[in-house]
Write an enzyme that holds these catalytic residues in place. Structure first.
Site, short mmCIF file in Angstrom:
data_model
loop_
_atom_site.label_atom_id
_atom_site.label_comp_id
_atom_site.label_asym_id
_atom_site.label_seq_id
_atom_site.Cartn_x
_atom_site.Cartn_y
_atom_site.Cartn_z
CB CYS A 131 33.30 14.60 -16.89
SG CYS A 131 34.57 13.50 -16.27
CE1 TYR A 132 39.30 15.50 -22.86
CE2 TYR A 132 37.53 16.41 -24.20
CZ TYR A 132 38.86 16.11 -24.03
OH TYR A 132 39.76 16.44 -25.01
CE LYS A 152 12.07 0.38 -27.46
NZ LYS A 152 12.26 -0.20 -28.80
CG HIS A 164 29.60 11.79 -15.14
ND1 HIS A 164 29.69 12.04 -16.47
CD2 HIS A 164 30.84 11.38 -14.75
CE1 HIS A 164 30.91 11.79 -16.91
NE2 HIS A 164 31.63 11.39 -15.87
N GLY A 194 34.45 12.41 -21.68
CA GLY A 194 35.18 11.68 -22.72
C GLY A 194 36.38 11.02 -22.08
N GLY A 227 5.68 -5.91 -34.91
CA GLY A 227 5.02 -6.22 -33.64
C GLY A 227 5.76 -5.61 -32.47
CG ASP A 259 11.23 1.17 -31.76
OD1 ASP A 259 10.73 1.58 -30.69
OD2 ASP A 259 12.41 0.81 -31.88
CB SER A 260 7.52 -1.42 -36.54
OG SER A 260 7.02 -2.58 -35.92
CD GLU A 288 26.22 12.66 -17.33
OE1 GLU A 288 26.21 13.64 -16.57
OE2 GLU A 288 27.26 12.25 -17.89
#
Ligand code: XMP
Length: 514
Positions: free
Chosen positions: A82-83, A370, A169, A55, A224, A227-228, A171
């Site tokens: 980190c934070y 995603k 970090h 943060g 199209g 996701d949908s 990640e």
């Protein structure tokens, strides 16, 4: 969801979603919560581990985000990053202060391999550092398990209480062995079995949808996009003919995209569902005639879309459920789960529900990132071409044509974009470039072609690399590829006599042009 899970408590760090994604890559389900979440809620979650994010604040300042120290007494393993690491030390009696040397960037870290965090990690490893403050003294019960030339406490642990603090970090990809460290935490220290897998997710979701829907009617707005499409196929597999998909072709899609969607979801496709394609191209073009202001264009496209959908929904009548392709970043960014709420209001939710007569919303992808949506799509057997489709804005080519939108300009940008995509795919660069497309500027200029003077449009090519679409760098497309694209566009697309490459990063530019 009945899943073993680890939670991320978000203190406003820019990498909160990345932390959760990396944990999920270890096949452990992970959710993000704000630091304002009540401890009782966390206790009730039956979580196997807790990660505190970075943060922007200094934990020793009065109104910095904090948490109740009860968190460290729950008997649940906690990893501070980190934070989060500094806050843990600060709250447990260690000392955090301004660092004499600020560390930023790739840094060599020396780790103590006896720590379970660093199981199978090299003794000297490259990590991503980004901090002004540092831990100058660890709290009682902790031992230092990593350091750098400038940072005496790059990691510390209290093995008995299963508390771990990492200053860097793990990640981000720049931390070479960061995924291994997170794996060691969630799979080793927290003891997660690793049951989060897309094949079982898909199977369970289909079962849950069937139970929930019963004999009800379901309506889905199909764009199209990835996701949908994934949501629609999941519903189709679960309830078949009880599902109606409405696909509004607003005439601002990429070349042939409307037909491609129809191939998959229409009557000749593999799924049993009711597919309604609304060819509303002319309707959108006439609404957009003479309009040049970007926000106005976006509004018109959005409003018209709702109107068309509403008309179709009226024909269908009342339904029991409405499907939305909301995904986890939408949830986090809308402020329902995390702290990053204010950064961006996203574009996919809202609008539609008001105009449809339905009882409940179904959001089958609400918990997925995603990349997980794509994996689920492949599990469902959706064609790769559709699953790996690039992000495409709701207003479509409407915001890739600077100024007024006309059918003729749509044709130009569609053709130019198709050539660009084809050439990029040929080189294999489509796998590595985040997003790329052609846009049509509103600039016309003088040229010469076959001894004749031309006065035509300039096409702009854009290609960016990005992690989160909030920042981006122009991609280095090889010059010979750009030249080939330029030459093909000029030769094959009528109305274009100039091709430019956009070098702008974001910020200051945005990825789209309007
Ligand atoms: P910008 O242009 O804001 O784009 O840098 C960032 C990312 O968001 C996409 N984008 C949109 N997506 N509706 C969407 O669904 C929109 O109105 C919209 N505007 C931009 C853009 O394609 C890029 O991936």
């Amino acid at each position: 969801m009945n899943q073993e899970k680890v939670i991320v408590i978000d203190f406003g760090g820019q990498y909160n979603q990345l932390v959760a994604r990396r944990v999920r890559e270890c096949n452990v389900y992970c959710e993000i919560y704000s630091y304002k979440t009540d401890i009782e809620q966390i206790k009730a979650m039956n979580t196997k581990g807790i990660i505190l994010t970075g943060g922007p604040n200094s934990c020793y300042e009065a109104d910095s985000p904090t948490y109740t120290s009860e968190l460290f007494d729950l008997g649940i393993p906690v990893l501070g990053l980190c934070y989060g690491a500094q806050l843990m030390m600060h709250m447990l009696g260690g000392k955090v202060e301004k660092a004499p040397v600020r560390e930023y960037g790739k840094t060599e870290v020396y780790v103590d391999k006896t720590s379970p965090l660093f199981d199978d990690v090299s003794e000297t490893t490259i990590c991503w550092m980004s901090h002004f403050d540092y831990i100058s003294k660890v709290a009682d019960g902790f031992r230092i398990v990593a350091h750098t030339a400038d940072c005496p406490v790059a990691a510390a642990e209290n093995g008995a209480k299963k508390l771990y603090a990492i200053q860097f970090h793990p990640e981000v990809l720049h931390t070479k062995e960061g995924s291994k460290m997170l794996y060691n935490f969630v799979r080793g220290i927290c003891g997660c079995a690793g049951t989060w897998r897309m094949d079982s997710f898909v199977e369970n979701s289909i079962k849950e949808i069937r139970e929930k829907v019963g004999g009800g009617k379901v309506l889905c707005a199909l764009s199209g996009g990835v996701d949908s499409s994934v949501a629609a196929v999941m519903l189709a597999k679960a309830i078949g003919g009880q599902l109606t998909c409405v696909f509004v072709d607003h005439g601002l899609l990429r070349k042939n995209e409307g037909d491609e969607v129809e191939e998959v979801f229409g009557p000749n496709g593999p799924y049993e569902l009711n597919f309604i394609r609304v060819n509303a191209q002319e309707r959108f073009y006439s609404k957009l005639a003479g309009v040049t202001e970007p926000e106005r264009k976006r509004k018109i496209i959005g409003e018209e879309f709702i109107r068309v959908f509403e008309e179709e929904a009226k024909k269908i009548g009342a339904v029991d459920f409405l499907v939305q392709g909301t995904i986890y970043p939408d949830v986090v960014e809308s402020g329902l789960g995390g702290e990053s709420a204010v950064i961006k209001s996203h574009h996919n939710v809202g609008g539609l529900p008001d105009c449809v007569d339905f009882k409940e919303i179904i959001e089958p992808l609400r918990n997925l990132f995603k990349d997980e949506v794509r994996k689920a799509g492949l599990e469902l057997g959706i064609p790769e071409k559709l699953v790996f489709r690039q992000p495409f804005p709701g207003p479509g080519l409407g915001i890739r044509i600077i100024g007024e939108v006309t059918a003729e300009k749509v044709r130009i940008v569609q053709d130019a974009d198709a050539i660009y995509r084809e050439e990029i795919a040929k080189t294999g660069l489509d796998k590595s470039i985040g997003q790329y497309f052609a846009a049509l500027t509103n600039m016309r200029s003088v040229g010469v072609m076959g001894d004749e003077r031309t006065y035509d449009y300039a096409v702009a090519l854009r290609a960016v690399n990005t992690v989160d679409f909030m920042t981006a760098e122009a991609a280095e497309v090889p010059f010979e590829v750009l030249q080939r694209v330029m030459s093909r566009i000029i030769n094959e697309v009528r109305g274009v006599n100039r091709v430019m490459y956009d070098l702008t990063s974001k910020p200051p530019g945005t990825i789209e042009f309007e």
